[in-house]
Design a protein around this motif. Structure first.
Motif, PDB file in Angstrom:
ATOM      1  N   TYR A 177     -13.956   3.321   0.827  1.00  0.00           N
ATOM      2  CA  TYR A 177     -15.065   3.134  -0.114  1.00  0.00           C
ATOM      3  C   TYR A 177     -16.390   3.555   0.521  1.00  0.00           C
ATOM      4  CZ  TYR A 177     -18.035   0.756  -3.564  1.00  0.00           C
ATOM      5  OH  TYR A 177     -18.954   0.460  -4.538  1.00  0.00           O
ATOM      6  N   LYS A 178     -17.203   4.253  -0.265  1.00  0.00           N
ATOM      7  CA  LYS A 178     -18.543   4.645   0.175  1.00  0.00           C
ATOM      8  C   LYS A 178     -19.572   4.005  -0.757  1.00  0.00           C
ATOM      9  CE  LYS A 178     -18.351   7.310   3.815  1.00  0.00           C
ATOM     10  NZ  LYS A 178     -19.111   6.984   5.025  1.00  0.00           N
ATOM     11  N   GLU A 179     -20.357   3.093  -0.216  1.00  0.00           N
ATOM     12  CA  GLU A 179     -21.351   2.399  -1.028  1.00  0.00           C
ATOM     13  C   GLU A 179     -22.399   3.359  -1.587  1.00  0.00           C
ATOM     14  OE1 GLU A 179     -23.196  -0.930   0.758  1.00  0.00           O
ATOM     15  OE2 GLU A 179     -21.298  -2.023   1.097  1.00  0.00           O
ATOM     16  N   SER A 180     -22.673   4.424  -0.847  1.00  0.00           N
ATOM     17  CA  SER A 180     -23.725   5.355  -1.265  1.00  0.00           C
ATOM     18  C   SER A 180     -23.435   5.990  -2.626  1.00  0.00           C
ATOM     19  CB  SER A 180     -23.904   6.455  -0.214  1.00  0.00           C
ATOM     20  OG  SER A 180     -22.659   7.100   0.037  1.00  0.00           O
ATOM     21  N   VAL A 181     -22.155   6.113  -2.972  1.00  0.00           N
ATOM     22  CA  VAL A 181     -21.787   6.699  -4.273  1.00  0.00           C
ATOM     23  C   VAL A 181     -20.936   5.742  -5.109  1.00  0.00           C
ATOM     24  CG1 VAL A 181     -22.002   9.111  -3.558  1.00  0.00           C
ATOM     25  CG2 VAL A 181     -19.849   7.907  -3.152  1.00  0.00           C
ATOM     26  N   ALA A 182     -20.651   4.563  -4.562  1.00  0.00           N
ATOM     27  CA  ALA A 182     -19.848   3.544  -5.259  1.00  0.00           C
ATOM     28  C   ALA A 182     -18.495   4.087  -5.698  1.00  0.00           C
ATOM     29  CB  ALA A 182     -20.625   2.974  -6.454  1.00  0.00           C
ATOM     30  N   GLU A 183     -17.880   4.884  -4.807  1.00  0.00           N
ATOM     31  CA  GLU A 183     -16.566   5.456  -5.089  1.00  0.00           C
ATOM     32  C   GLU A 183     -15.725   5.458  -3.814  1.00  0.00           C
ATOM     33  OE1 GLU A 183     -17.396   8.720  -8.642  1.00  0.00           O
ATOM     34  OE2 GLU A 183     -17.605   9.353  -6.561  1.00  0.00           O
ATOM     35  N   TYR A 184     -14.408   5.608  -4.013  1.00  0.00           N
ATOM     36  CA  TYR A 184     -13.473   5.772  -2.907  1.00  0.00           C
ATOM     37  C   TYR A 184     -13.166   7.263  -2.736  1.00  0.00           C
ATOM     38  CZ  TYR A 184     -12.215   0.764  -3.202  1.00  0.00           C
ATOM     39  OH  TYR A 184     -12.209  -0.606  -3.208  1.00  0.00           O
ATOM     40  N   TYR A 185     -13.050   7.707  -1.483  1.00  0.00           N
ATOM     41  CA  TYR A 185     -12.577   9.077  -1.246  1.00  0.00           C
ATOM     42  C   TYR A 185     -11.176   9.028  -0.646  1.00  0.00           C
ATOM     43  CZ  TYR A 185     -13.761   8.598   3.754  1.00  0.00           C
ATOM     44  OH  TYR A 185     -13.822   8.192   5.070  1.00  0.00           O
ATOM     45  N   PHE A 243     -19.069  17.310   3.574  1.00  0.00           N
ATOM     46  CA  PHE A 243     -18.835  15.889   3.279  1.00  0.00           C
ATOM     47  C   PHE A 243     -20.114  15.082   3.422  1.00  0.00           C
ATOM     48  CE2 PHE A 243     -17.351  11.527   4.014  1.00  0.00           C
ATOM     49  CZ  PHE A 243     -16.539  11.378   2.895  1.00  0.00           C
ATOM     50  N   LYS A 244     -20.951  15.444   4.373  1.00  0.00           N
ATOM     51  CA  LYS A 244     -22.238  14.748   4.509  1.00  0.00           C
ATOM     52  C   LYS A 244     -23.029  14.852   3.202  1.00  0.00           C
ATOM     53  CE  LYS A 244     -22.330  13.181   8.753  1.00  0.00           C
ATOM     54  NZ  LYS A 244     -22.332  11.716   8.951  1.00  0.00           N
ATOM     55  N   ALA A 245     -22.991  16.026   2.591  1.00  0.00           N
ATOM     56  CA  ALA A 245     -23.656  16.193   1.305  1.00  0.00           C
ATOM     57  C   ALA A 245     -22.910  15.441   0.201  1.00  0.00           C
ATOM     58  CB  ALA A 245     -23.761  17.678   0.958  1.00  0.00           C
ATOM     59  N   ALA A 246     -21.577  15.497   0.254  1.00  0.00           N
ATOM     60  CA  ALA A 246     -20.753  14.881  -0.792  1.00  0.00           C
ATOM     61  C   ALA A 246     -20.951  13.377  -0.878  1.00  0.00           C
ATOM     62  CB  ALA A 246     -19.282  15.202  -0.536  1.00  0.00           C
ATOM     63  N   GLU A 247     -21.169  12.733   0.268  1.00  0.00           N
ATOM     64  CA  GLU A 247     -21.305  11.272   0.270  1.00  0.00           C
ATOM     65  C   GLU A 247     -22.738  10.827   0.009  1.00  0.00           C
ATOM     66  OE1 GLU A 247     -20.287   9.573   4.057  1.00  0.00           O
ATOM     67  OE2 GLU A 247     -21.682  10.848   5.178  1.00  0.00           O
ATOM     68  N   SER A 248     -23.637  11.785  -0.078  1.00  0.00           N
ATOM     69  CA  SER A 248     -25.045  11.425  -0.270  1.00  0.00           C
ATOM     70  C   SER A 248     -25.365  11.122  -1.727  1.00  0.00           C
ATOM     71  CB  SER A 248     -25.950  12.553   0.230  1.00  0.00           C
ATOM     72  OG  SER A 248     -25.836  13.702  -0.609  1.00  0.00           O
ATOM     73  N   SER A 249     -24.643  11.779  -2.653  1.00  0.00           N
ATOM     74  CA  SER A 249     -24.962  11.603  -4.066  1.00  0.00           C
ATOM     75  C   SER A 249     -23.848  12.169  -4.936  1.00  0.00           C
ATOM     76  CB  SER A 249     -26.277  12.323  -4.401  1.00  0.00           C
ATOM     77  OG  SER A 249     -26.456  12.423  -5.795  1.00  0.00           O
ATOM     78  N   VAL A 250     -23.554  11.504  -6.041  1.00  0.00           N
ATOM     79  CA  VAL A 250     -22.555  12.036  -6.979  1.00  0.00           C
ATOM     80  C   VAL A 250     -23.083  13.291  -7.660  1.00  0.00           C
ATOM     81  CG1 VAL A 250     -21.427   9.825  -7.425  1.00  0.00           C
ATOM     82  CG2 VAL A 250     -23.374  10.513  -8.832  1.00  0.00           C
ATOM     83  N   TRP A 270     -12.711  11.940  -5.220  1.00  0.00           N
ATOM     84  CA  TRP A 270     -13.356  10.631  -5.352  1.00  0.00           C
ATOM     85  C   TRP A 270     -12.800   9.913  -6.574  1.00  0.00           C
ATOM     86  CZ3 TRP A 270     -16.968   9.233  -1.653  1.00  0.00           C
ATOM     87  CH2 TRP A 270     -17.494  10.275  -0.858  1.00  0.00           C
ATOM     88  N   LYS A 271     -12.631   8.613  -6.466  1.00  0.00           N
ATOM     89  CA  LYS A 271     -12.139   7.801  -7.587  1.00  0.00           C
ATOM     90  C   LYS A 271     -12.850   6.449  -7.585  1.00  0.00           C
ATOM     91  CE  LYS A 271      -8.795  10.704  -8.759  1.00  0.00           C
ATOM     92  NZ  LYS A 271      -8.865  11.471 -10.020  1.00  0.00           N
ATOM     93  N   LYS A 272     -12.991   5.900  -8.785  1.00  0.00           N
ATOM     94  CA  LYS A 272     -13.420   4.511  -8.896  1.00  0.00           C
ATOM     95  C   LYS A 272     -12.237   3.613  -8.521  1.00  0.00           C
ATOM     96  CE  LYS A 272     -17.559   5.257 -10.640  1.00  0.00           C
ATOM     97  NZ  LYS A 272     -18.778   4.929  -9.865  1.00  0.00           N
ATOM     98  N   GLY A 273     -12.494   2.441  -8.054  1.00  0.00           N
ATOM     99  CA  GLY A 273     -11.412   1.514  -7.728  1.00  0.00           C
ATOM    100  C   GLY A 273     -10.814   0.896  -8.981  1.00  0.00           C
ATOM    101  N   ARG A 274      -9.761   0.123  -8.784  1.00  0.00           N
ATOM    102  CA  ARG A 274      -9.171  -0.615  -9.905  1.00  0.00           C
ATOM    103  C   ARG A 274      -9.167  -2.104  -9.530  1.00  0.00           C
ATOM    104  NH1 ARG A 274      -2.746   1.209  -9.356  1.00  0.00           N
ATOM    105  NH2 ARG A 274      -2.465   0.307  -7.279  1.00  0.00           N
ATOM    106  N   HIS A 298     -21.652  19.396  -3.692  1.00  0.00           N
ATOM    107  CA  HIS A 298     -20.537  19.245  -2.745  1.00  0.00           C
ATOM    108  C   HIS A 298     -19.720  17.980  -2.995  1.00  0.00           C
ATOM    109  CE1 HIS A 298     -23.134  22.102  -0.505  1.00  0.00           C
ATOM    110  NE2 HIS A 298     -21.971  22.598  -0.118  1.00  0.00           N
ATOM    111  N   HIS A 299     -20.219  17.087  -3.856  1.00  0.00           N
ATOM    112  CA  HIS A 299     -19.455  15.862  -4.129  1.00  0.00           C
ATOM    113  C   HIS A 299     -18.065  16.218  -4.655  1.00  0.00           C
ATOM    114  CE1 HIS A 299     -19.055  11.565  -4.765  1.00  0.00           C
ATOM    115  NE2 HIS A 299     -18.553  11.809  -5.975  1.00  0.00           N
ATOM    116  N   ASP A 300     -18.023  17.247  -5.489  1.00  0.00           N
ATOM    117  CA  ASP A 300     -16.751  17.650  -6.089  1.00  0.00           C
ATOM    118  C   ASP A 300     -15.919  18.524  -5.150  1.00  0.00           C
ATOM    119  OD1 ASP A 300     -14.974  17.543  -8.305  1.00  0.00           O
ATOM    120  OD2 ASP A 300     -15.548  19.584  -8.857  1.00  0.00           O
ATOM    121  N   TYR A 301     -16.379  18.713  -3.912  1.00  0.00           N
ATOM    122  CA  TYR A 301     -15.547  19.394  -2.914  1.00  0.00           C
ATOM    123  C   TYR A 301     -14.439  18.452  -2.411  1.00  0.00           C
ATOM    124  CZ  TYR A 301     -18.349  23.659  -2.093  1.00  0.00           C
ATOM    125  OH  TYR A 301     -18.972  24.869  -2.208  1.00  0.00           O
TER     126      TYR A 301
END
Length: 555
Positions: A153-161, A113-120, A130-134, A124-127
């Motif tokens: 929400y994670k600002e680092s990737v601008a997505e919600y997990y 997860f540390k890797a997943a939240e670092s960059s889209v 993640w979704k964009k908000g509405r 590992h992001h796809d582990y």
């Protein structure tokens, strides 16, 4: 297939919550060496399998169900060498060991997860999911099991997990084949060490419906029901069959899947041997009978008629279609059964024995949670600050701040249903710290440990322990308990739960009173001269039952 022996059908499982079992180094937290210290006690009880709650490296946000390293023992419990010694010593004591497999989610401190939240762009992001908000808000209305939204929400990737539980427990993306390969590899890591199976945490939530539709919202709640939209998802069976093919079928082990929102029809699909998925599941229907307007934290008492209906349904429907039941009153997530379903005052011992009888004579694999064999009760703490459980704190906050329940009423609901009721340290003796630790226990002891403890229980041959010992021995010896047909008897009786178990050689009649008074009860003529295998009163009166009396007749 390796699993064809089905040794688990005649087994009794004892669940150990390691944090609360026995501390040997004075830090107030139970450890692996503490389990080794009491293997003689467990062998004396007669159980066959030990299920150990998670001991992996974890930040302990959800008491170890937030795992940061699946292949390492958390130092608070000991070392891998300690675990390997436990496994070896347990096997010498004729005890098998199964571990918790928690792979619907990880800890947010896991390297994945540390890797997943670092960059889209990180693999590992796809582990994770993640979704964009509405419209500047969460992707849907799902609520987490411990309160609040199921999205962060994670600002680092601008997505919600997605996290169906605490925000520190992000859900894994099982649609990604790499995730499944990782899971199968870590399972093999432990199985190759010689463990005897897995209890799989919320394993029926691993396949999410790809539409991610809003869940239903109850009037008293802000968020939608996420489990309604995630339990038994479209690829759940496919994933478990793949897991069986790649891993489970190669070892002689037992598997049990924790499965909220699962019907008997669904359970048959998961446990039918011809489908090659799991051996049994944990269902929750009887655990929900005392829910109410505020969900689990409602001051309700179950109705015996409902309990009969639910347990009988699971007995008959799984048996008819080749499925297999797991039988339990309590675990690390549930309050103590003698308080919840019995009488924890005047008839504590009698009702604890009665509840044991009812469960252990049914078809399935029984589970005994640590302390159940002592007749342990819920722990009546004075303040919400005495509790440790995340769900408990969130439940109390919601009761008082959202539903405006008075603090004393909210505390009563917490006393009745908090998961911490099961997590108080095992009382080994009547001393100040119950023989559990020389330090400060991580959670307060149950205040009644001077009355209910192992040392005193073992001195009393009429204790709940020796009654459970006898129940387990009977199960091992009588095939009818494993294979016999279940039939509910006297379904409309408001005080008594009775049933028969029948095979070609034997018939058992099991009679259990849930009343705190004497009940007129005529034993059927065919059983009046039958052998009484076990009962919880010294004197048996044919035409009535004492408070919380239980008997098992055999012809």
């Amino acid at each position: 297939m390796a699993q064809a022996t089905e040794w688990w059908k005649k087994s009794v499982v004892y669940q150990i919550y390691p944090k609360s079992f026995q501390d040997t180094n004075g830090d107030g937290i139970g450890d692996i060496n503490g389990i080794i210290e009491h293997l003689d006690y467990l062998e004396k009880l007669g159980v066959d399998v030990l299920w150990l709650n998670p001991m992996y490296v974890s930040p302990q946000v959800d008491n170890g169900y937030d795992i940061a390293n699946y292949r390492a023992i958390d130092p608070m419990f000991g070392t891998m060498e300690d675990f390997e010694k436990l496994l070896s010593e347990a096997h010498k004591h004729h005890l098998k060991i199964i571990l918790d497999l928690v792979v619907n989610h990880t800890s947010d401190q896991h390297p994945w997860f540390k890797a997943a939240e670092s960059s889209v762009d990180d693999p590992h992001h796809d582990y994770y999911i993640w979704k964009k908000g509405r419209n500047g808000q969460e992707p849907n209305n799902w609520g987490g099991s411990f309160g609040g939204s199921a999205w962060t929400y994670k600002e680092s990737v601008a997505e919600y997990y997605l996290h169906l539980f605490a925000k520190e427990q992000p859900d894994l993306n099982w649609e990604n084949p790499k995730v499944r390969e990782e899971v199968y590899d870590l399972m093999k890591f432990w199985l190759d060490k010689g463990i005897d199976g897995f209890r799989m945490d919320v394993i029926n939530l691993i396949s999410k419906n790809p539409a991610y539709l809003d869940g239903a919202v109850r009037e008293v709640e802000k968020y939608g029901d996420a489990h309604q939209m995630t339990a038994n998802g479209p690829r759940a069976h496919e994933f478990l069959q793949e897991m069986n093919r790649e891993v489970l079928s190669k070892y002689d082990i037992m598997t049990v899947g924790e499965m909220p929102r699962t019907s008997p029809e669904k359970a048959v699909e998961y446990t039918d041997p011809k489908r090659h998925e799991l051996d049994m599941i944990f269902q929750f229907e009887h655990m929900g009978l005392d829910g109410g307007p505020f969900g689990k934290f409602s001051e309700n008492r179950f109705k015996l008629s409902d309990l009969k209906q639910v347990l009988s349904k699971w007995q008959t429907e799984l048996s008819a279609h080749g499925g297999w039941n797991s039988l339990y009153w309590s675990n690390h997530d549930q309050p103590r059964p003698v308080t919840r379903f019995g009488n924890d005052g005047k008839y504590r011992v009698e009702s604890a024995k009665m509840l044991g009888t009812l469960l252990h004579m049914m078809q399935g694999t029984p589970y005994v949670f640590e302390g159940e064999e002592l007749g342990m009760t819920n722990a009546k703490f004075d303040s919400i600050n005495d509790y440790q459980d995340l769900e408990t704190f969130n439940g109390y906050k919601e009761l008082t701040e959202v539903h405006h329940v008075a603090p004393d009423a909210a505390l009563r609901a917490i006393y009745a249903k908090s998961r911490d009721n099961a997590r108080t340290p095992m009382p080994w003796n009547a001393s100040e710290k119950a023989g559990f630790t020389t330090g400060e226990p991580w959670i307060k002891l149950n205040p009644n440990n001077d009355e209910i403890n192992v040392e005193d229980t073992l001195k009393d041959f009429n204790s709940v322990f020796y009654f459970y010992q006898k129940l387990i021995k009977i199960r091992h010896e009588l095939p009818v308990i494993t294979d016999g047909v279940y039939q509910l008897v006297d379904a409309e009786n408001p005080d008594v739960f009775s049933y028969t178990r029948t095979d070609d050689d034997d018939q058992l009649l099991v009679i259990c009173s849930f009343a705190d008074h004497v009940v007129d009860y005529k034993v059927p003529t065919s059983f009046r001269d039958a052998e009484v295998l076990i009962d919880n009163y010294d004197q048996i009166e044919t035409d009535n039952l004492q408070p919380f009396e239980s008997r098992v007749y055999k012809i």
